[in-house]
Design an enzyme around this catalytic site. Structure first.
Site, short mmCIF file in Angstrom:
data_model
loop_
_atom_site.label_atom_id
_atom_site.label_comp_id
_atom_site.label_asym_id
_atom_site.label_seq_id
_atom_site.Cartn_x
_atom_site.Cartn_y
_atom_site.Cartn_z
CG ASP A 1 -6.83 -46.47 -36.35
OD1 ASP A 1 -5.60 -46.53 -35.84
OD2 ASP A 1 -7.66 -46.14 -35.59
CG HIS B 1 -1.16 -39.55 -30.18
ND1 HIS B 1 -1.53 -39.69 -29.02
CD2 HIS B 1 -1.11 -40.90 -30.56
CE1 HIS B 1 -1.92 -40.75 -28.78
NE2 HIS B 1 -1.65 -41.57 -29.67
#
Length: 403
Positions: A230, A318
C-alpha cells in the site's frame, strides 16, 4: 474509493520552514493500492521518485514541531497510530458562533502545542521521550457557511455516492481534529486533553475513530489490513504544491481533507482466485506491481493493451478508474489508516488531502459506477474539512478565518 493517488507526506513547510486466517488476509490485500507511510522528506526535497511510499519513523529524539506555516498533521512523517475527533458548535448567532470558535481554536492550539513539545505538562506524557505527536485541526463546510468564514470556495460537502451507507452519527462535524503518534498511549492521553479543552471552550463531541498502521521494516512499502502493498503513485513536492495545498494567498498553507470510513469484506475478497483479485485491483497481490509494469513503483499504464485488444489493466480495475490520468494529472496526498472495530467491522480510514474536494467526487463517481472492488467495500462514514494553515509560535490556529 480512490486509492491510486498515494499517501506520501508533503512536509514542505515553505522554505521559511493461524495459517488460514493469515492466508486470507494476505490474499485479500489487493484492495486500496496507494500509499501509507512515505518518508516525509520525499516531498520536502522533491528529489526522490514520486510514487515511492515507504514506512519508517524518524528518530524519536526530536519532537515534531507544532508551530509552523503548515500543520504537522499533514507535513510530518506518518505515524503508526491515529485518533480522529469530531466536534460541533452550538448553533447560535453568527457573532456568538464566531466568538465560540475563537475560544475553541485557542484552546486547541494551546493544548496541542503543549502536548507536542519537549516538555508536555501532563505527567502521563513525561518520562518516555518526546511524544512525536503530529496533529491537524480542520473546519467543516457547514460551520464555515454558518459563520461566513474565509475558507476556500472548494470546501463543499460531498454528494451522496451510489452505494453509500453512511452513518450520520459517525460523519461530518463542525471541527475535525486528527492526532497521530507512535503509540496508543500518547493518543489516548492527548485525545482526553483535546476533548476536555474543546468542551470547556464550548464544543460538543460528535464522534471519534482510531486507526493504525502495520509494523513495517524501514525502507519497504507497508501493507494495509488485507495484506496488500500500500504505497504508490505519490505526488512529489511540485505536484503537491499544485494539487494538494491551496492556491497562493491566504489559503496557500491550507488544504482540504476528505475522510471516508470504509468497511472491507476480507473473507469475500479472499474467496476470489488470485488472478481475479489481481485483475480487480490492477496490481499483483504478491508484490504490488501494476499489471502493466515490471517493478512495484512503475506508473500503471492504463492504455496498454494485450494482443487481442483488451486492456492489460482491465477497464473495471480499481487502479485504472482511480488513475490521475483521468483527472489531468491531479493527485491526492494519501495518509490512510486501517481500523478494527470488531470481527465484522474492519477496514480503512481513507484520509486524503487535496486542493479541491471535487477531485475526490470525480474519482469516486467513476469507482461507484464500475469498480470491480465495489462488492467488497462499504463506505460507512464521511467528512470533509478545511485543514487550517499552521500557527506561528505566538499565534493561534485559524487567525485568517475572519473576513
Amino acid at each position: 474509493m480512490p486509492t491510486e493517488q498515494g499517501n506520501a507526506q508533503d512536509p514542505s513547510r515553505p522554505a521559511a520552514t493461524g495459517p488460514g486466517r493469515r492466508r486470507a488476509l494476505l490474499a485479500a490485500g489487493a484492495v486500496l493500492a496507494a500509499g501509507v507511510g512515505a518518508a516525509a522528506d520525499e516531498l520536502a526535497r522533491g528529489d526522490r521518485p514520486a510514487g515511492r511510499a515507504t514506512a519508517g519513523a524518524p528518530s524519536a529524539a526530536a519532537a515534531v514541531p507544532f508551530h509552523g506555516a503548515r500543520q504537522a498533521g499533514v507535513t510530518a512523517p506518518q505515524q503508526p497510530a491515529t485518533h480522529l475527533l469530531s466536534f460541533d458548535l452550538p448553533q447560535t448567532s453568527t457573532a456568538a458562533g464566531r466568538k465560540a470558535l475563537r475560544r475553541v481554536l485557542g484552546a486547541l492550539t494551546s493544548t496541542l502545542a503543549t502536548a507536542a513539545s519537549d516538555a508536555p505538562s501532563d505527567p502521563r506524557l513525561q518520562g518516555g521521550g518526546t511524544t512525536r505527536l503530529a496533529s491537524l485541526v480542520g473546519i467543516g463546510p457547514a460551520l464555515a457557511a454558518r459563520l461566513d468564514l474565509d475558507v476556500p470556495a472548494s470546501l463543499q460537502e460531498l454528494p451522496r455516492f451510489p452505494g453509500d451507507r453512511l452513518d450520520p452519527r459517525r460523519s461530518n462535524g463542525d471541527l475535525l481534529v486528527q492526532l497521530c503518534a507512535a503509540d496508543r498511549w500518547t493518543l489516548t492521553v492527548v485525545a482526553e486533553l483535546v476533548g476536555g479543552a474543546a468542551q470547556a471552550a464550548g464544543a460538543v463531541p460528535r464522534w471519534t475513530q482510531s486507526g493504525f498502521l502495520p509494523h513495517t521494516a524501514p525502507g519497504t512499502t507497508p501493507r494495509n489490513l488485507f495484506g496488500t502493498k500500500d504505497g504508490t503513485a505519490n505526488p512529489d513536492h511540485a505536484a503537491a504544491e499544485q494539487w494538494v495545498w491551496g492556491p497562493p494567498g491566504v489559503h496557500g498553507n491550507g488544504t482540504v481533507l476528505v475522510y471516508r470510513r470504509i468497511r472491507m469484506d476480507v473473507t469475500g475478497f479472499a474467496a476470489l482466485s488470485e488472478n481475479r483479485r489481481d485483475r480487480a485491483i490492477g496490481r499483483r497481490t504478491v508484490d504490488g506491481v501494476a499489471l502493466s509494469g515490471t517493478a512495484e513503483h512503475d506508473e500503471p499504464d492504463i492504455y496498454a493493451k494485450n494482443p487481442d485488444g483488451s486492456y492489460v489493466i482491465p477497464a473495471t480495475a480499481h487502479v485504472r478508474l482511480a488513475s490521475p490520468r483521468f483527472d489531468g494529472g491531479a493527485r491526492m496526498l494519501r495518509r490512510s489508516y486501517s481500523y478494527d472495530d470488531g470481527p465484522t467491522d474492519r477496514g480503512l480510514l481513507f484520509c486524503a488531502f487535496m486542493r479541491d474536494s471535487a477531485q475526490f467526487t470525480r474519482v469516486q463517481n467513476r469507482l461507484a459506477a464500475r469498480d470491480a472492488l465495489t462488492p467488497f467495500l462499504q463506505h460507512r462514514a464521511s467528512a470533509v474539512a478545511y485543514v487550517l494553515p499552521g500557527a506561528a509560535s505566538t499565534g493561534t490556529l485559524g487567525e485568517r478565518l475572519w473576513r
